[in-house]
Design a protein around this motif. Structure first.
Motif, PDB file in Angstrom:
ATOM      1  N   PRO A 144      48.380  53.481  49.748  1.00 12.28           N
ATOM      2  CA  PRO A 144      46.856  53.647  49.106  1.00 12.28           C
ATOM      3  C   PRO A 144      46.244  54.010  48.191  1.00 12.28           C
ATOM      4  O   PRO A 144      45.229  54.398  47.579  1.00 12.28           O
ATOM      5  CB  PRO A 144      47.275  54.900  50.106  1.00 12.28           C
ATOM      6  N   VAL A 145      47.470  54.071  46.869  1.00 13.74           N
ATOM      7  CA  VAL A 145      47.527  54.714  45.712  1.00 13.74           C
ATOM      8  C   VAL A 145      46.580  53.276  45.080  1.00 13.74           C
ATOM      9  O   VAL A 145      46.375  52.701  44.330  1.00 13.74           O
ATOM     10  CB  VAL A 145      48.566  54.658  45.104  1.00 13.74           C
ATOM     11  N   PRO A 146      45.350  54.231  43.977  1.00 18.88           N
ATOM     12  CA  PRO A 146      44.605  52.761  43.187  1.00 18.88           C
ATOM     13  C   PRO A 146      45.690  52.790  42.062  1.00 18.88           C
ATOM     14  O   PRO A 146      46.737  53.797  41.717  1.00 18.88           O
ATOM     15  CB  PRO A 146      43.560  54.280  42.425  1.00 18.88           C
ATOM     16  N   ALA A 147      46.045  51.826  42.120  1.00 18.75           N
ATOM     17  CA  ALA A 147      46.607  51.267  40.320  1.00 18.75           C
ATOM     18  C   ALA A 147      46.145  51.388  39.745  1.00 18.75           C
ATOM     19  O   ALA A 147      46.937  50.985  38.292  1.00 18.75           O
ATOM     20  CB  ALA A 147      47.129  49.437  40.803  1.00 18.75           C
ATOM     21  N   ASP A 148      45.421  52.392  38.992  1.00 18.67           N
ATOM     22  CA  ASP A 148      44.780  52.492  37.382  1.00 18.67           C
ATOM     23  C   ASP A 148      44.743  53.445  37.304  1.00 18.67           C
ATOM     24  O   ASP A 148      43.733  53.778  36.386  1.00 18.67           O
ATOM     25  CB  ASP A 148      43.255  51.997  37.814  1.00 18.67           C
ATOM     26  N   LEU A 149      45.616  54.309  38.273  1.00 21.66           N
ATOM     27  CA  LEU A 149      45.545  55.907  37.859  1.00 21.66           C
ATOM     28  C   LEU A 149      46.046  56.389  36.751  1.00 21.66           C
ATOM     29  O   LEU A 149      45.300  57.513  35.967  1.00 21.66           O
ATOM     30  CB  LEU A 149      46.764  56.516  38.993  1.00 21.66           C
ATOM     31  N   MET A 150      47.383  55.745  36.243  1.00 18.29           N
ATOM     32  CA  MET A 150      47.665  55.804  34.984  1.00 18.29           C
ATOM     33  C   MET A 150      46.486  55.857  33.332  1.00 18.29           C
ATOM     34  O   MET A 150      46.726  55.987  33.202  1.00 18.29           O
ATOM     35  CB  MET A 150      49.083  55.027  34.479  1.00 18.29           C
ATOM     36  N   ALA A 151      46.142  54.120  33.593  1.00 18.34           N
ATOM     37  CA  ALA A 151      45.146  54.265  32.681  1.00 18.34           C
ATOM     38  C   ALA A 151      43.755  55.402  33.307  1.00 18.34           C
ATOM     39  O   ALA A 151      43.685  55.827  31.298  1.00 18.34           O
ATOM     40  CB  ALA A 151      45.066  52.751  32.923  1.00 18.34           C
ATOM     41  N   ARG A 152      43.665  54.839  33.416  1.00 20.49           N
ATOM     42  CA  ARG A 152      41.879  56.516  34.372  1.00 20.49           C
ATOM     43  C   ARG A 152      42.768  57.451  33.748  1.00 20.49           C
ATOM     44  O   ARG A 152      42.079  58.251  32.453  1.00 20.49           O
ATOM     45  CB  ARG A 152      41.876  56.493  35.366  1.00 20.49           C
ATOM     46  N   ALA A 153      43.799  57.842  33.127  1.00 26.33           N
ATOM     47  CA  ALA A 153      44.374  59.676  33.334  1.00 26.33           C
ATOM     48  C   ALA A 153      44.599  59.698  31.260  1.00 26.33           C
ATOM     49  O   ALA A 153      43.943  60.036  30.390  1.00 26.33           O
ATOM     50  CB  ALA A 153      46.174  59.748  33.336  1.00 26.33           C
TER      51      ALA A 153
END
Ligand code: ATP
Ligand code: MG
Length: 651
Positions: free
Chosen positions: A26-35
């Motif tokens: 369920p974890v969005p794949a783009d979290l790192m990039a967004r942060a």
């Protein structure tokens, strides 16, 4: 700096997530990039996953650094977020807690049940004159009322200070005094290892001398042992709660309203009372809980084995999981009652899918052998987590293979009481795991490993772990002592938080925690990490657990001295060999002659704090032939006498 950790430059085996795990995450794949793109915007988005009564417009105010304000103009109620919200969303019938008592009694508590209990408890606290900002000390066993009491405090804006149920009257007294607690919530007794520990009696002893601010003591019935009640002061929880109403509206509080005070485990010295506030703490604990543990709240049965008396119990048993609407297990007793299979029996019966524990427990099971977990069906498990100490690669591999059936991700999570929530850990659906490394900062967290001068170290070098940007769940100070907070954490490298832990960076830029800086050894001018040598020892088939310290040495400045606990299952082979000699050579081969221990002592047990961490400073005293220092935070002080006696007699 010459202190290299050679293996960090090698190609180590990694464990990528299976396609199945990643595709169903369920974890969005783009979290790192967004942060990385917009750090504060990213945290604001995570905060908006909570329910705010007044939405915030400001994300971070760092003008009074190092005392942060996150989401400062917003208001919310932590208890509403952990309970009411889920009931209002139609999930009232979901199980919040499967509780199991040590004797085998059980309770299943849904979110609706929990809400009812928290509301009544909030009414009870208010009827006793507890108001927002008052401090309530909670000295309780692992029973549902403990969670209810914490959430009831949060609901009315009172600040809880949970005191681990194994602490003495003196520890209670000093914590009650430090925070001017108005109320103490305790139980008649707690049940551990089939015995009753008289908690109420210990509270009585703590409050015996005048000069404290406690007005009432609320006593929950648990062990049915006899207690004496001081008239006017002491009240039975069940009798009082029967007299209050069951409606209670949760009022919003500012995001920076204090939520709790909690003391560190005291591994290195006197515990520090850290203060945590509401909005930022709840944001980061819930975010990390759902991301690192890949949470699917409708399906998962989560179990964190930590006691609520430690920060792990606060963040990953109470606030993070409940804010996320998880279903979880709560177990009252010890892992070896009635026998060493108890935890596995619980995993099997409740179908636990996510299990979070400490390396000390894993190494304990390595010592007693894999035949114990092998008797149980652990196939429900889909993710394992570790916290509290560095996990040696060997222990990581054992945990994955024996408990995780050689198929599930094992996440190592680094954080502290001071950080409030996980700071370094791989997101298991996105990062290939490396045994023994915490690996990468959580999205939105920025760390740097530096040398004594504050210069960034190169890959393969050992340095100090610093955090360079404020984060939402950071402590807002040491309770009542502004200066000590600045002095302890922010003075070594101005503008940065220094955690007190050493770390190395590998060739991929991933982080390896190398133990506490206080424990780092200096042998002939080379700095050596305790963790690295301990891992080399645990890598040998004889060794279940080890602790390494630097003893004074006339020629080398310091010399490596190791204490090892050997595996019961290898008894015959151990007896047929000269174990200390074998282990000295093993370290020499694994790391190099410089790390070869001057002595290896075989001991039955290592000295540990009550949260299960090895206390190396005491072993250093023994290795130096000095009087052993303060042992009050030890679980079992007799372990130290046995070690001292053994070392003195040369065995
Ligand atoms: P005190 O600060 O009083 O000495 P403590 O540091 O043991 O006590 P905690 O806040 O409970 O109190 O523990 C945090 C510490 O635990 C970290 O600073 C680190 O040394 C260790 N630790 C926690 N998790 C990990 C991990 N995954 N890897 C390595 N070390 C860890
Ligand atoms: Mg610490």
């Amino acid at each position: 700096m010459a202190d290299k950790i050679e293996h960090l430059l090698e190609d180590l085996e990694t464990f990528p997530p299976s396609d199945d795990f990643t595709s169903s995450s369920p974890v969005p794949a783009d979290l790192m990039a967004r942060a990385e793109e917009d750090r504060l915007g990213f945290w604001a988005d995570q905060a908006r996953e909570l329910h705010w009564s007044t939405p915030f417009t400001e994300v971070l105010d760092w003008s009074d650094a190092p005392f942060a304000k996150w989401f400062g103009d917003g208001t919310l109620n932590a208890s509403y977020n952990c309970v009411d919200r889920h009931v209002l969303a139609g999930n009232g019938d979901r199980v919040a807690i499967y509780w199991e008592g040590e004797p085998g009694d059980k309770r299943t508590i849904t979110y609706s049940d929990l809400l009812g209990e928290v509301k009544r408890a909030a009414n009870l606290l208010e009827s006793l004159g507890v108001a927002a900002g008052d401090v309530v000390a909670i000295y309780m066993p692992m029973i549902p009322e403990t969670v209810v009491a914490m959430l009831a405090c949060a609901r009315i804006g009172a600040v809880h200070s949970v005191i681990f149920g194994g602490f003495s009257a003196d520890s209670i007294r000093s914590r009650v005094e430090d925070a001017n607690a108005k109320l103490v919530i305790t139980s008649d007794g707690s049940i551990r290892k089939g015995r009753i520990f008289p908690l109420k009696e210990t509270v009585d002893a703590a409050l015996e001398a005048d000069g404290h601010t406690v007005e009432h003591v609320l006593v929950v019935r648990r062990a049915d042992n006899e207690v004496s009640l001081t008239p006017g002061r002491d009240l039975w929880w069940d009798e009082e709660i029967a007299q209050v109403g069951d409606e209670h509206v949760a009022k919003p509080f500012p995001a920076e309203h204090p939520l709790f005070i909690l003391y560190t485990s005291g591994t290195t010295g006197k515990p520090k009372g850290l203060l945590h506030t509401t909005g930022g703490y709840l944001t980061q604990t819930s975010f990390t809980h759902r991301t690192i543990f890949d949470l699917k709240p409708e399906q998962d049965v989560y179990w964190c084995s930590a006691d609520v008396g430690w920060v792990t119990g606060h963040s990953y048993f109470v606030y993070g999981p409940l804010a996320n609407g998880s279903t979880q297990v709560m177990y009252e007793g010890t892992h070896d009652t009635p026998d060493l299979g108890r935890w596995f029996d619980i995993i099997q019966r409740y179908g636990v899918t996510i299990f979070y524990t400490a390396p000390t427990a894993i190494r304990g099971y390595m010592k007693s052998g894999r035949q114990i977990p092998a008797k149980y069906d652990l196939s429900s498990i889909r993710l394992l987590g570790s916290v509290g100490e560095p996990i040696n690669p060997e222990a990581w591999a054992w945990y994955r293979e024996v408990i995780g059936g050689n198929r599930v991700p094992v996440v190592d999570t680094w954080w502290q009481t001071e950080t409030g929530a996980i700071m370094i850990s791989a997101i298991p659906s996105q990062v290939a795991l490396k045994p023994g490394a915490a690996q990468v900062p959580v999205p939105g967290v920025v760390v740097e490993v530096v040398d004594d001068q504050g210069e960034r170290v190169n890959p393969g070098e050992m340095g100090l772990l610093t955090i360079t940007e404020p984060w939402p769940s950071m402590a807002r100070g040491i309770y009542g002592d502004r200066e000590r907070f600045i002095e302890t954490y922010w003075s070594q490298f101005p503008g940065r938080y220094f955690a007190g832990d050493g770390a190395g960076v590998d060739k991929d830029g991933h982080l390896w925690l190398l133990g506490r800086v206080d424990d780092v050894m200096n042998v002939s001018g080379h700095r050596l990490s305790t963790t690295e040598i301990e891992s080399a020892l645990v890598d040998h088939p004889f060794v279940a657990e080890s602790a390494v310290v630097g003893a004074s040495d006339e020629t080398t400045g310091q010399a490596v001295v190791a204490f090892v606990v050997l595996k019961e299952s290898k008894k015959a082979e151990i007896e047929a060999s000269d174990a200390p000699q074998v282990l000295r050579s093993h370290v020499s081969t694994k790391i190099g002659a410089i790390a070869r221990p001057r002595q290896v002592y075989v001991v039955a047990e290592l000295p540990k704090t009550r949260s299960g961490k090895i206390m190396r400073r005491l072993l250093r005293d023994v290795a130096d032939g000095k009087a052993v220092g303060d042992t009050t935070t030890l679980t079992d002080a007799s372990v130290m006498s046995a070690i001292s006696a053994g070392v003195a007699s040369g065995t």
